[in-house]
Design an enzyme around this catalytic site. Structure first.
Site, PDB file in Angstrom:
ATOM      1  N   THR A  13       0.799  -1.230   0.000  1.00  0.00           N
ATOM      2  CA  THR A  13       0.000   0.000   0.000  1.00  0.00           C
ATOM      3  C   THR A  13       0.830   1.278   0.000  1.00  0.00           C
ATOM      4  O   THR A  13       0.258   2.370  -0.036  1.00  0.00           O
ATOM      5  CB  THR A  13      -0.937   0.031   1.218  1.00  0.00           C
ATOM      6  OG1 THR A  13      -0.179  -0.170   2.409  1.00  0.00           O
ATOM      7  CG2 THR A  13      -2.013  -1.035   1.095  1.00  0.00           C
ATOM      8  N   TYR A  14       2.137   1.192   0.039  1.00  0.00           N
ATOM      9  CA  TYR A  14       2.942   2.412  -0.016  1.00  0.00           C
ATOM     10  C   TYR A  14       2.726   3.101  -1.362  1.00  0.00           C
ATOM     11  O   TYR A  14       3.021   2.537  -2.416  1.00  0.00           O
ATOM     12  CB  TYR A  14       4.424   2.103   0.177  1.00  0.00           C
ATOM     13  CG  TYR A  14       4.823   1.735   1.586  1.00  0.00           C
ATOM     14  CD1 TYR A  14       3.954   1.882   2.656  1.00  0.00           C
ATOM     15  CD2 TYR A  14       6.101   1.242   1.854  1.00  0.00           C
ATOM     16  CE1 TYR A  14       4.331   1.543   3.945  1.00  0.00           C
ATOM     17  CE2 TYR A  14       6.485   0.896   3.142  1.00  0.00           C
ATOM     18  CZ  TYR A  14       5.593   1.049   4.184  1.00  0.00           C
ATOM     19  OH  TYR A  14       5.972   0.708   5.461  1.00  0.00           O
ATOM     20  N   SER A  15       2.234   4.323  -1.307  1.00  0.00           N
ATOM     21  CA  SER A  15       1.947   5.115  -2.503  1.00  0.00           C
ATOM     22  C   SER A  15       1.136   4.314  -3.517  1.00  0.00           C
ATOM     23  O   SER A  15       1.408   4.318  -4.714  1.00  0.00           O
ATOM     24  CB  SER A  15       3.243   5.645  -3.136  1.00  0.00           C
ATOM     25  OG  SER A  15       3.880   6.553  -2.267  1.00  0.00           O
ATOM     26  N   GLY A  17       0.986   1.207  -4.221  1.00  0.00           N
ATOM     27  CA  GLY A  17       1.692   0.189  -4.969  1.00  0.00           C
ATOM     28  C   GLY A  17       2.845   0.706  -5.805  1.00  0.00           C
ATOM     29  O   GLY A  17       3.668  -0.077  -6.294  1.00  0.00           O
ATOM     30  N   LYS A  46       8.594   5.580   8.154  1.00  0.00           N
ATOM     31  CA  LYS A  46      10.013   5.445   8.385  1.00  0.00           C
ATOM     32  C   LYS A  46      10.690   6.786   8.395  1.00  0.00           C
ATOM     33  O   LYS A  46      10.292   7.685   7.728  1.00  0.00           O
ATOM     34  CB  LYS A  46      10.627   4.537   7.337  1.00  0.00           C
ATOM     35  CG  LYS A  46       9.871   3.219   7.403  1.00  0.00           C
ATOM     36  CD  LYS A  46      10.113   2.111   6.957  1.00  0.00           C
ATOM     37  CE  LYS A  46       9.358   0.876   7.034  1.00  0.00           C
ATOM     38  NZ  LYS A  46       8.011   0.822   6.680  1.00  0.00           N
TER      39      LYS A  46
END
Length: 334
Positions: free
Chosen positions: A59-61, A63, A334
């Protein structure tokens, strides 16, 4: 670069993991993420410094973090066996149901342009899916060769322990890593989760080792785009500013003592606490340089005590309750 082995897996990783939440199409999740060209530059720089461990998520950005990372490896001619790739599953339709896990791994592999993951991590604990269903689904991915090892992320100690017991009792693959929220400003996992991990030889790969940048500068506020727009970081740390700024001051003092960056003191503390590979996120290459040089810093027992003695108990941030109150911070940054 220095290297270590993840749990009982035999997988050798650099003692720094590059967090890939900084990669992806800007505006899909954050405004400060790197585009494809800049992602490739950052990946190459990390590889040149000996970093072989990369952590992303489905789900980061939306995909595109996985997509950009996969394209970077391909464009750079990286041999698959020379890198260790971790991705995550949970913040998707179906959470950790067997159907969802089988669907999401295929999307992740396609976006990363690889046949397998070295490490597949559940992003949180799923209250709606039986533990047995989740652990069996993960084990089947290992058996099918699509995943080499599995890990978990921020959750309560009893949840992690129960999942490990289910894997043991059914002779399924257990977790080998824990990606938890851990730094000098947030140490709640020292009470239960980390001792459980140590007991089970589960390697720690914490996110936010620099507490969203608070351990990298002498002032609390930041003038960067991320510092001004990242509401999650504000939600995680601002509540305890009046207490935690005292710890920040001590990090700064030790940085002056050792003639190094504050971020390097914060990372040196991680390794002193037995962490295998803290996850560092970077939008500029010199941040990676600083992190690598931190490996040369050896803190004394007195230094560690000095850094830790001002800590006060914090509300849980990372692990989620079954019915989290409105505004609860769920995603790791992060």
């Amino acid at each position: 670069m220095k290297y270590t082995t993840l749990g009982n897996t035999g997988i050798k990783v650099s003692q720094l993991c590059l967090g890939c939440m900084s990669f992806g199409q800007a505006g899909t999740m954050h405004d400060w993420t790197l585009d494809e060209k800049e992602t490739e530059k950052m990946v190459k720089h990390a590889l040149d410094l000996g970093i072989n461990f990369f952590d992303t998520a489905n789900t980061y950005s939306k995909g595109t973090s996985e997509e950009y990372l996969g394209k970077a490896f391909k464009n750079l001619g990286v041999k698959r066996e020379d890198v260790v790739i971790a991705s995550k599953v949970y913040f998707n339709e179906g959470r950790l149901s067997k159907e969802a896990i089988k669907r999401e791994i295929e999307g992740t592999l396609k976006r990363l342009q690889t046949d397998y993951l070295d490490l597949y991590i559940i992003h949180r604990f799923d209250y709606d899916t039986p533990i047995e269903e989740t652990m069996e689904a993960l084990h089947e991915l290992v058996e099918a060769g699509k995943v080499r090892a599995i890990g978990a992320s921020a959750m309560y100690g009893y949840q992690f322990y129960n999942m490990q017991l289910v894997a043991r009792d059914h002779h399924w693959t257990p977790f080998s890593t824990m990606e938890n929220h851990y730094n000098l400003l947030y140490r709640e996992d020292e009470r239960e989760l980390i001792p459980i991990c140590e007991q089970m030889n589960v390697s720690l790969m914490p996110y936010s080792p620099l507490a969203g940048g608070h351990l990298a500068r002498s002032t609390w506020e930041s003038s960067t785009l991320r510092g001004q727009t990242d509401r999650v970081v504000h939600g995680k740390y601002d509540r305890y500013e009046k207490y935690d700024i005292e710890i920040v001051k001590r990090v700064n003092e030790l940085a002056q003592k050792y003639h190094c960056k504050m971020s390097q003191i914060a990372l040196a503390w991680q390794w002193a606490k037995g962490v295998a590979s803290p996850i560092i996120g970077a939008t500029q290459s010199h941040y990676i340089d600083d992190a690598v040089h931190a490996l040369d810093i050896q803190l004394t027992n007195e230094d560690i005590k000095y850094l830790e003695e001002m800590y006060v108990p914090h509300h849980i941030v990372g692990a989620i309750s079954e019915n989290p109150p409105q505004g609860t911070v769920l995603l790791d940054k992060k």
